[in-house]
Design a protein around this motif. Structure first.
Motif, PDB file in Angstrom:
ATOM      1  N   ARG A   1       0.847  -1.387   0.086  1.00  0.00           N
ATOM      2  CA  ARG A   1       0.161   0.598  -0.085  1.00  0.00           C
ATOM      3  C   ARG A   1       0.712   1.476   0.101  1.00  0.00           C
ATOM      4  O   ARG A   1       1.848   1.085   0.782  1.00  0.00           O
ATOM      5  N   ILE A   2       0.814   2.201  -0.749  1.00  0.00           N
ATOM      6  CA  ILE A   2       1.384   3.032  -1.130  1.00  0.00           C
ATOM      7  C   ILE A   2       0.147   5.229  -0.302  1.00  0.00           C
ATOM      8  O   ILE A   2      -0.075   5.495  -0.649  1.00  0.00           O
TER       9      ILE A   2
ATOM     10  N   MET B   1      16.071  -1.690  -2.793  1.00  0.00           N
ATOM     11  CA  MET B   1      15.743  -2.142  -1.946  1.00  0.00           C
ATOM     12  C   MET B   1      15.095  -1.951  -0.498  1.00  0.00           C
ATOM     13  O   MET B   1      14.125  -1.571   0.194  1.00  0.00           O
ATOM     14  N   ASP B   2      16.540  -1.471  -0.338  1.00  0.00           N
ATOM     15  CA  ASP B   2      17.130  -1.246   1.201  1.00  0.00           C
ATOM     16  C   ASP B   2      16.159   0.573   0.846  1.00  0.00           C
ATOM     17  O   ASP B   2      15.979   1.183   2.499  1.00  0.00           O
ATOM     18  N   THR B   3      16.659   1.163   0.142  1.00  0.00           N
ATOM     19  CA  THR B   3      15.447   2.896   0.448  1.00  0.00           C
ATOM     20  C   THR B   3      14.424   2.448   0.602  1.00  0.00           C
ATOM     21  O   THR B   3      13.275   3.593   1.258  1.00  0.00           O
ATOM     22  N   LEU B   4      13.719   1.765  -0.357  1.00  0.00           N
ATOM     23  CA  LEU B   4      12.142   1.487   0.346  1.00  0.00           C
ATOM     24  C   LEU B   4      11.996   1.206   1.510  1.00  0.00           C
ATOM     25  O   LEU B   4      11.179   1.853   2.316  1.00  0.00           O
ATOM     26  N   LYS B   5      13.018   0.224   2.578  1.00  0.00           N
ATOM     27  CA  LYS B   5      13.033  -0.006   2.966  1.00  0.00           C
ATOM     28  C   LYS B   5      12.006   0.648   4.539  1.00  0.00           C
ATOM     29  O   LYS B   5      12.071   0.613   5.458  1.00  0.00           O
TER      30      LYS B   5
ATOM     31  N   GLU C   1       7.589   6.875  -8.624  1.00  0.00           N
ATOM     32  CA  GLU C   1       7.881   7.382  -7.072  1.00  0.00           C
ATOM     33  C   GLU C   1       9.371   8.257  -6.678  1.00  0.00           C
ATOM     34  O   GLU C   1      10.014   8.193  -6.108  1.00  0.00           O
ATOM     35  N   SER C   2       9.494   8.843  -8.982  1.00  0.00           N
ATOM     36  CA  SER C   2      11.226   9.241  -9.303  1.00  0.00           C
ATOM     37  C   SER C   2      11.077  10.215  -7.502  1.00  0.00           C
ATOM     38  O   SER C   2      12.817  10.282  -7.373  1.00  0.00           O
ATOM     39  N   SER C   3      11.248  10.913  -7.970  1.00  0.00           N
ATOM     40  CA  SER C   3      10.958  12.475  -7.070  1.00  0.00           C
ATOM     41  C   SER C   3      10.920  12.059  -5.118  1.00  0.00           C
ATOM     42  O   SER C   3      12.213  12.543  -4.664  1.00  0.00           O
TER      43      SER C   3
END
Length: 305
Positions: free
Chosen positions: A7-8, A200-204, A261-263
């Motif tokens: 979910r975003i 992936m680490d950034t997303l976490k 979601e680049s920004s």
């Protein structure tokens, strides 16, 4: 990419209506791919739709799962669906699974629950209804109301402690003898390259750590003592052309999400938008040379009568 499809929060997009009868397929004849990883298209019941701007990253996971299993469900509910059953998708997202099912089983009634009414598609079959609700606050349905209840891609929306009450709430609204089914990806793909690992680490860091429910869900279902015939199945994808047609489709969904979601990612990483584009290019190159594997799981069980 379980995390990719989590979910975003506060993100609302317009979902276009898709045609169930669209049999077009993307032509990959010029791609160097592993032919052994592709299904025999002559025998397929469900094929991948063509990749187009109308197919968002929120719809694409549905088609990926349907293609992997060659079915929309694993629980033995075919007879129910053919005999005017009542079905609930308790985390329906943008409604792709519900619409697909409703078009196939037109005598069955389908209900979908989501956090925001803005996510529900405007054009739907007559046998589909959407309801705004938060499963953590309880579902707005009576006990024993549904023949088949489904929850998909919730691993990154729920804390570990929230899974048991959510499972019990789903069991509550399921009829005795009815079935519940869960679909979840493994939380981290296998054999990631350094660039994809960075993303992936950034997303976490952005959404927070979540435990891998795919390792625990079967135990949670058993611990309720309200289900029998509990089963589990899994399928894997190699992301990108090394995984054949479905791998390429899945790669497109992943990259499309990061582009959208680049920004957010650029700001979190402290890099320019151009540098982030270069990072995505490097990720695609990793997919071309590494067999990055993602696993998906289905769990299902029958409510004790």
């Amino acid at each position: 990419m379980g995390i990719i499809y989590s979910r975003i929060k506060e993100r609302i997009i317009k979902v276009s209506t898709f045609d169930k009868n669209d049999k077009n397929e993307r032509n990959y004849k010029n791609d160097k791919i592993d032919k052994n990883s592709i299904f025999n298209h002559e025998e397929l019941k469900y094929k991948l739709p063509c990749i187009s701007d109308s197919l968002s990253e929120f719809q694409s996971p549905h088609y990926t799962l349907r293609y992997l299993w060659q079915s929309n469900y694993s629980a033995p509910v075919e007879d129910i669906l053919l005999s005017s059953g009542v079905v609930l998708d308790a985390g329906c997202g943008f409604g792709a699974w519900l619409i697909d099912m409703a078009l196939e089983y037109q005598t069955t009634d389908f209900a979908g629950v989501g956090l925001s009414p803005h996510q529900f598609p405007s054009q739907i079959p007559n046998n589909v209804k959407f309801t705004q609700a938060n499963i953590l606050s309880g579902l707005p349905f009576e006990d024993n109301e549904f023949d088949f209840v489904r929850l998909c891609y919730f691993a990154n929306s729920l804390a570990c402690s929230e899974w048991d009450p959510v499972v019990r709430e789903l069991i509550r609204v399921t009829k005795p003898g009815g079935w519940i089914e869960f679909v979840e990806p493994g939380i981290v793909p296998i054999n990631m390259g350094p660039k994809f690992t960075l993303l992936m680490d950034t997303l976490k860091q952005i959404i927070g750590e979540r435990s891998d429910v795919s390792e625990r869900l079967e135990v949670i279902l058993q611990s309720t003592n309200q289900l029998k015939n509990i089963q589990k199945d899994s399928k894997s994808i190699i992301i990108g052309r090394l995984g054949g047609e479905v791998g390429i489709s899945h790669e497109n969904s992943i990259i499309k999400y990061f582009v959208g979601e680049s920004s957010v990612f650029s700001k979190h990483l402290g890099i320019s938008s151009k540098d982030f584009e270069n990072l995505l290019d490097d990720v695609i190159k990793e997919f071309q040379t590494r067999k990055v594997e993602e696993k998906f799981f289905r769990f299902w069980g029958q409510k004790i009568e």
